[in-house]
Scaffold this motif. Sequence first.
Motif, short mmCIF file in Angstrom:
data_model
loop_
_atom_site.label_atom_id
_atom_site.label_comp_id
_atom_site.label_asym_id
_atom_site.label_seq_id
_atom_site.Cartn_x
_atom_site.Cartn_y
_atom_site.Cartn_z
N PHE A 1 0.82 -1.22 0.00
CA PHE A 1 0.00 0.00 0.00
C PHE A 1 0.85 1.27 0.00
N LYS A 2 2.06 1.17 0.55
CA LYS A 2 2.89 2.39 0.64
C LYS A 2 3.28 2.93 -0.73
N LYS A 3 3.15 2.11 -1.77
CA LYS A 3 3.49 2.57 -3.12
C LYS A 3 2.36 3.41 -3.71
N PHE A 4 1.19 3.40 -3.10
CA PHE A 4 0.05 4.14 -3.65
C PHE A 4 0.00 5.55 -3.07
N LYS A 5 -0.42 6.48 -3.92
CA LYS A 5 -0.44 7.89 -3.52
C LYS A 5 -1.43 8.14 -2.40
N GLU A 6 -2.60 7.49 -2.51
CA GLU A 6 -3.66 7.71 -1.53
C GLU A 6 -3.42 6.88 -0.29
N TYR A 7 -2.34 7.14 0.41
CA TYR A 7 -2.04 6.41 1.63
C TYR A 7 -2.47 7.30 2.77
N GLY A 8 -3.39 6.81 3.58
CA GLY A 8 -3.91 7.72 4.60
C GLY A 8 -4.22 7.03 5.91
#
Lengths: 159, 159
Positions: free
Chosen positions: B18-25
Amino acid sequence: MNYKVEKLKVNYKTLEDFKKFKEYGVQELSMSEDLEANIVENGSESPFYGVYFGDKLVARMSLYQVEGRFNRYFEPAQDYLELWKLEVLPDYQSKGYGSALVQFAKEFGLPIKTNSRVKSKDFWTKMDFSSIQYDMERDLGENPLVWFPHGVKEQSTEK
Amino acid sequence: MNYKVEKLKVNYKTLEDFKKFKEYGVQELSMSEDLEANIVENGSESPFYGVYFGDKLVARMSLYQVEGRFNRYFEPAQDYLELWKLEVLPDYQSKGYGSALVQFAKEFGLPIKTNSRVKSKDFWTKMDFSSIQYDMERDLGENPLVWFPHGVKEQSTEK
């Protein structure tokens, strides 16, 4: 940092000003259509507040008072403010316009909830906003940040 | 365009992916903390679906079935799916991964609601999603887009 925050009226100039902001979406389009179709009057109330530099709108935010019965964030149950579309035009950033708007919102004395971008976390922390326990059913991918006036705390969520 | 969509399990590899995705929240952070604190088990269900290229997660979305009694978008009243965090890694875009995920979501046969970015409107139109009447009290700055299965229409909003 003594800016005058004004409630924005719905009119053609305001709607034209809005086009300079990155977060231009359905809300603005809908206001624009309502005005053109005479569903709302030129000069009627909007949920927006803004700061002008001369006659140029350089910062804005939207505020909406959510009724207590829809409150899933704060205790004791009460009305709260939803704050969104806080934005300062690029050439006017880091000059205190954003802080002035948030400070203005706090002065209503109600709890405030916003949905932050991960990148803007530092700004909100500086403004005394804090994270709350993420509740997927309530938050559905939002990153809620809140500000508590005295005597208000987070609503407890059942896990 | 025959990609295999999988429900993602909560585990350390998924959370690292998931850390590779921009929408990490907050949602991902909260899942990560819950796993580390043993609040959820390694391998438990998540709201995410994804597509792998080899063992690399290259596209994902979140889906949540909202109960009919919270439905403010569709008629007749019924459960619907909220879709969010649809994202394809940059090197894998325009290859049908996003469409495959949305197609997968449609196959549940429920109405779908998402909150789109203005920039991604073309994609959603291609996927047969449409705008609905903006209702400020409900939408609070969201840009809701919806997909109707047969026999479902927009809930009327009182002005």
